[in-house]
Design a protein around this motif. Structure first.
Motif, PDB file in Angstrom:
ATOM      1  N   PRO A 319       0.824  -1.207   0.000  1.00  0.00           N
ATOM      2  CA  PRO A 319       0.000   0.000   0.000  1.00  0.00           C
ATOM      3  C   PRO A 319       0.862   1.262   0.000  1.00  0.00           C
ATOM      4  O   PRO A 319       1.973   1.281   0.544  1.00  0.00           O
ATOM      5  CB  PRO A 319      -0.804  -0.113   1.293  1.00  0.00           C
ATOM      6  CG  PRO A 319      -0.713  -1.540   1.701  1.00  0.00           C
ATOM      7  CD  PRO A 319       0.591  -2.036   1.195  1.00  0.00           C
ATOM      8  N   HIS A 320       0.314   2.316  -0.578  1.00  0.00           N
ATOM      9  CA  HIS A 320       0.973   3.626  -0.522  1.00  0.00           C
ATOM     10  C   HIS A 320       0.863   4.219   0.873  1.00  0.00           C
ATOM     11  O   HIS A 320       1.805   4.834   1.372  1.00  0.00           O
ATOM     12  CB  HIS A 320       0.329   4.560  -1.547  1.00  0.00           C
ATOM     13  CG  HIS A 320       0.909   5.937  -1.577  1.00  0.00           C
ATOM     14  ND1 HIS A 320       2.137   6.215  -2.142  1.00  0.00           N
ATOM     15  CD2 HIS A 320       0.445   7.116  -1.088  1.00  0.00           C
ATOM     16  CE1 HIS A 320       2.394   7.506  -2.031  1.00  0.00           C
ATOM     17  NE2 HIS A 320       1.371   8.073  -1.383  1.00  0.00           N
ATOM     18  N   MET A 321      -0.294   4.038   1.519  1.00  0.00           N
ATOM     19  CA  MET A 321      -0.524   4.506   2.883  1.00  0.00           C
ATOM     20  C   MET A 321      -1.410   3.507   3.597  1.00  0.00           C
ATOM     21  O   MET A 321      -2.197   2.788   2.968  1.00  0.00           O
ATOM     22  CB  MET A 321      -1.238   5.872   2.905  1.00  0.00           C
ATOM     23  CG  MET A 321      -0.483   7.037   2.340  1.00  0.00           C
ATOM     24  SD  MET A 321      -1.451   8.586   2.528  1.00  0.00           S
ATOM     25  CE  MET A 321      -1.338   8.820   4.308  1.00  0.00           C
ATOM     26  N   LEU A 322      -1.299   3.471   4.933  1.00  0.00           N
ATOM     27  CA  LEU A 322      -2.210   2.720   5.778  1.00  0.00           C
ATOM     28  C   LEU A 322      -3.081   3.702   6.545  1.00  0.00           C
ATOM     29  O   LEU A 322      -2.582   4.685   7.092  1.00  0.00           O
ATOM     30  CB  LEU A 322      -1.441   1.819   6.755  1.00  0.00           C
ATOM     31  CG  LEU A 322      -0.570   0.733   6.124  1.00  0.00           C
ATOM     32  CD1 LEU A 322       0.127  -0.070   7.212  1.00  0.00           C
ATOM     33  CD2 LEU A 322      -1.398  -0.187   5.220  1.00  0.00           C
ATOM     34  N   TRP A 323      -4.387   3.427   6.582  1.00  0.00           N
ATOM     35  CA  TRP A 323      -5.334   4.252   7.307  1.00  0.00           C
ATOM     36  C   TRP A 323      -5.912   3.438   8.463  1.00  0.00           C
ATOM     37  O   TRP A 323      -5.841   2.203   8.462  1.00  0.00           O
ATOM     38  CB  TRP A 323      -6.455   4.710   6.377  1.00  0.00           C
ATOM     39  CG  TRP A 323      -6.016   5.713   5.354  1.00  0.00           C
ATOM     40  CD1 TRP A 323      -4.835   6.405   5.322  1.00  0.00           C
ATOM     41  CD2 TRP A 323      -6.761   6.136   4.206  1.00  0.00           C
ATOM     42  NE1 TRP A 323      -4.801   7.228   4.226  1.00  0.00           N
ATOM     43  CE2 TRP A 323      -5.962   7.088   3.523  1.00  0.00           C
ATOM     44  CE3 TRP A 323      -8.008   5.805   3.685  1.00  0.00           C
ATOM     45  CZ2 TRP A 323      -6.389   7.714   2.359  1.00  0.00           C
ATOM     46  CZ3 TRP A 323      -8.438   6.429   2.519  1.00  0.00           C
ATOM     47  CH2 TRP A 323      -7.633   7.387   1.872  1.00  0.00           C
ATOM     48  N   PRO A 324      -6.492   4.096   9.469  1.00  0.00           N
ATOM     49  CA  PRO A 324      -7.030   3.348  10.613  1.00  0.00           C
ATOM     50  C   PRO A 324      -8.057   2.308  10.199  1.00  0.00           C
ATOM     51  O   PRO A 324      -8.810   2.487   9.225  1.00  0.00           O
ATOM     52  CB  PRO A 324      -7.662   4.446  11.474  1.00  0.00           C
ATOM     53  CG  PRO A 324      -6.925   5.690  11.111  1.00  0.00           C
ATOM     54  CD  PRO A 324      -6.614   5.555   9.649  1.00  0.00           C
ATOM     55  N   ALA A 325      -8.091   1.213  10.942  1.00  0.00           N
ATOM     56  CA  ALA A 325      -9.066   0.152  10.678  1.00  0.00           C
ATOM     57  C   ALA A 325     -10.487   0.683  10.805  1.00  0.00           C
ATOM     58  O   ALA A 325     -10.768   1.576  11.622  1.00  0.00           O
ATOM     59  CB  ALA A 325      -8.848  -0.996  11.650  1.00  0.00           C
ATOM     60  N   HIS A 326     -11.375   0.131   9.998  1.00  0.00           N
ATOM     61  CA  HIS A 326     -12.810   0.387  10.088  1.00  0.00           C
ATOM     62  C   HIS A 326     -13.182   1.857   9.859  1.00  0.00           C
ATOM     63  O   HIS A 326     -14.239   2.297  10.306  1.00  0.00           O
ATOM     64  CB  HIS A 326     -13.368  -0.094  11.431  1.00  0.00           C
ATOM     65  CG  HIS A 326     -13.010  -1.512  11.746  1.00  0.00           C
ATOM     66  ND1 HIS A 326     -13.422  -2.572  10.969  1.00  0.00           N
ATOM     67  CD2 HIS A 326     -12.235  -2.046  12.735  1.00  0.00           C
ATOM     68  CE1 HIS A 326     -12.935  -3.702  11.480  1.00  0.00           C
ATOM     69  NE2 HIS A 326     -12.210  -3.412  12.529  1.00  0.00           N
ATOM     70  N   ASP A 365       6.564  14.478  -4.881  1.00  0.00           N
ATOM     71  CA  ASP A 365       6.388  13.640  -6.062  1.00  0.00           C
ATOM     72  C   ASP A 365       4.990  13.754  -6.662  1.00  0.00           C
ATOM     73  O   ASP A 365       4.656  13.070  -7.632  1.00  0.00           O
ATOM     74  CB  ASP A 365       6.699  12.180  -5.745  1.00  0.00           C
ATOM     75  CG  ASP A 365       5.800  11.599  -4.656  1.00  0.00           C
ATOM     76  OD1 ASP A 365       4.908  12.321  -4.143  1.00  0.00           O
ATOM     77  OD2 ASP A 365       5.991  10.417  -4.290  1.00  0.00           O
ATOM     78  N   GLY A 366       4.164  14.621  -6.073  1.00  0.00           N
ATOM     79  CA  GLY A 366       2.814  14.826  -6.575  1.00  0.00           C
ATOM     80  C   GLY A 366       1.783  13.873  -6.022  1.00  0.00           C
ATOM     81  O   GLY A 366       0.594  14.009  -6.324  1.00  0.00           O
ATOM     82  N   LYS A 367       2.216  12.916  -5.188  1.00  0.00           N
ATOM     83  CA  LYS A 367       1.308  11.905  -4.661  1.00  0.00           C
ATOM     84  C   LYS A 367       0.833  12.301  -3.255  1.00  0.00           C
ATOM     85  O   LYS A 367       1.535  13.006  -2.535  1.00  0.00           O
ATOM     86  CB  LYS A 367       2.006  10.546  -4.633  1.00  0.00           C
ATOM     87  CG  LYS A 367       2.431  10.070  -6.021  1.00  0.00           C
ATOM     88  CD  LYS A 367       3.168   8.743  -5.969  1.00  0.00           C
ATOM     89  CE  LYS A 367       3.610   8.310  -7.361  1.00  0.00           C
ATOM     90  NZ  LYS A 367       4.310   7.006  -7.348  1.00  0.00           N
ATOM     91  N   PRO A 368      -0.364  11.838  -2.852  1.00  0.00           N
ATOM     92  CA  PRO A 368      -0.889  12.204  -1.535  1.00  0.00           C
ATOM     93  C   PRO A 368      -0.092  11.552  -0.419  1.00  0.00           C
ATOM     94  O   PRO A 368       0.431  10.441  -0.556  1.00  0.00           O
ATOM     95  CB  PRO A 368      -2.324  11.683  -1.572  1.00  0.00           C
ATOM     96  CG  PRO A 368      -2.302  10.585  -2.595  1.00  0.00           C
ATOM     97  CD  PRO A 368      -1.294  10.982  -3.617  1.00  0.00           C
ATOM     98  N   GLY A 369      -0.002  12.258   0.701  1.00  0.00           N
ATOM     99  CA  GLY A 369       0.719  11.710   1.849  1.00  0.00           C
ATOM    100  C   GLY A 369       0.572  12.610   3.058  1.00  0.00           C
ATOM    101  O   GLY A 369      -0.225  13.553   3.075  1.00  0.00           O
ATOM    102  N   GLY A 370       1.354  12.309   4.094  1.00  0.00           N
ATOM    103  CA  GLY A 370       1.322  13.098   5.319  1.00  0.00           C
ATOM    104  C   GLY A 370       0.152  12.745   6.206  1.00  0.00           C
ATOM    105  O   GLY A 370      -0.565  11.767   5.989  1.00  0.00           O
TER     106      GLY A 370
END
Length: 427
Positions: A319-326, A365-370
């Motif tokens: 994955p590019h990012m991990l977000w909180p479960a549920h 790089d133009g990609k979402p993050g943070g």
């Protein structure tokens, strides 16, 4: 999405699952709503957390006949289309047009005018303007498109894709367009984690077989509307799997500009563990032919429970990012860099640990993050003015203002400048 539809189970279990699913949607039969607290941009103001200098306006709700709004799109200034799924029962959905008051009054509420453009739609979700200026709608088993008619005139639906799989746990169809005009379509998995009727986990998973390719995003190469005329030709030249191992891609978006222009993004509604913090949801950059792991792998290339000794997750795309479960991301909106949101990728987090709208800034790089930037904060039930809320769809209007539909209170909300406290939003 999480626990929305019964999977293929033995008859007794299927009936129980169906009853559970209907109970989960039972609140749609009961009135819910906000207690307005003053005015916001000529509309009723509701008590939802938003950045300093802004307020949240209640534009429409049950009074306009909203039942389960899922997507909103501005057709022209003051003219909005809304996809209302109605319920999880087939053919309860509608395409609505809302005409906003030309000059909302600062002192008295003016309600939008509503027209039903199409009804008896089968669990509709997607609502997207195509590069051909046509509006594309995704139902459970089909994708169709229409020209935008003059106000008050009927639509003219043209089938694009038909006979799509509409059974199982994840029948909803989300779509987005690539920079070359290709149409990307969610074909959600049949089950939560490829379990059979007895609950055993299959390996290899038949849903990933050459005859199905469920749990995938597919790509359709379209002919132009003119090319489908004389002699008649099908709108689609080719339809094939693009990216695999994706449980339910009801959140898809394409970045419109910047260094990563044209890149395709997916927010994964992951396997339903009962744990509060597992597994994480994912933000994935979709690449052609890549395998993102479902049902064998979750999160940062970890084996899913029950597949620990039967799979190699290192071969999957991380994955590019991990977000909180549920958090259950139900929509992605890629904003232009010139908008007030400065190119953020916005996400509607619908699940029990979501209840908010967040944004992710573009990186070098133009990609979402943070870290997530909170635009509409937690809907906190205080029993008086602020019931729970579950955002389902996002859009910007011609002025760059954020419109949000949410299905718990069956409402259309708008993030507007707070003229009573005119400070710039914090980003």
């Amino acid at each position: 999405m999480h626990k929305c539809w019964p999977e293929r189970l033995p008859p007794q279990a299927a009936l129980a699952a169906l009853a559970s699913a209907l109970l989960a949607w039972a609140p749609l039969a009961h009135a819910r709503g906000y207690t307005p607290q003053g005015r916001c941009g000529g509309y009723e103001k509701v008590s939802i957390a938003s950045p300093a200098g802004t307020c949240v306006a209640l534009v429409a709700d049950e009074r306009e006949g909203l039942r389960a709004p899922r997507r909103v799109l501005e057709i022209s200034p003051g003219r909005l289309w809304i996809i209302d799924m109605g319920s999880w029962m087939p053919r309860q959905g509608r395409l609505l047009e809302l005409s906003l008051p030309a000059q909302p009054s600062a002192n008295s509420a003016q309600r939008p005018q509503v027209q039903v453009l199409a009804d008896k739609l089968d669990r509709p979700l997607a609502l997207v303007r195509g590069p051909d200026a046509l509006i594309y709608i995704g139902e459970a088993s089909r994708i169709w498109r229409t020209h935008v008619p003059a106000a008050g005139q009927p639509i003219q639906a043209q089938a694009v894709l038909d006979q799509l799989p509409d059974d199982g746990a994840h029948p909803l169809k989300e779509i987005t367009f690539g920079p070359d005009g290709s149409l990307y379509v969610n074909i959600g998995s049949l089950t939560d984690r490829c379990q059979d009727a007895q609950g055993a986990l299959s390996h290899p998973c038949p849903e990933r077989g050459a005859m199905q390719f469920r749990g995938a995003v597919w790509r359709a190469v379209l002919r132009s509307p003119a090319a489908t005329g004389q002699p008649p030709q099908a709108p689609v030249q080719q339809f094939a799997p693009f990216a695999l191992g994706l449980r339910n891609s009801v959140a898809l978006a394409t970045l419109p500009d910047g260094p990563a222009k044209g890149s395709l993004w997916q927010a994964e509604n992951n396997i339903d563990y009962r744990d509060r913090n597992e597994p994480p949801e994912e933000l994935n950059e979709l690449l052609e032919g890549a395998d993102y792991g479902w049902p064998y792998c979750v999160g940062a290339q970890r084996p899913a429970r029950g597949y620990e000794q039967r799979t190699r997750c290192a071969a999957t795309k991380a994955p590019h990012m991990l977000w909180p479960a549920h958090t259950a991301p139900l929509h992605l909106l890629a904003t232009p860099q010139a908008s007030p949101f400065q190119g953020q990728l916005l996400a509607a987090w619908h699940g029990p640990q979501g209840h908010r709208v967040v944004g992710f800034a573009r990186q070098k790089d133009g990609k979402p993050g943070g870290k997530p930037i909170e635009w509409l904060g937690h809907w906190t039930a205080d029993g008086k003015t602020r019931p729970l809320g579950r955002p389902t769809g996002l859009a910007l209007n011609h002025a760059g203002q954020l419109m949000v539909v949410e299905d718990y209170n069956r409402s259309l909300l708008m993030l507007l400048p707070d003229t009573a406290n005119a400070r710039s939003p914090q980003r």
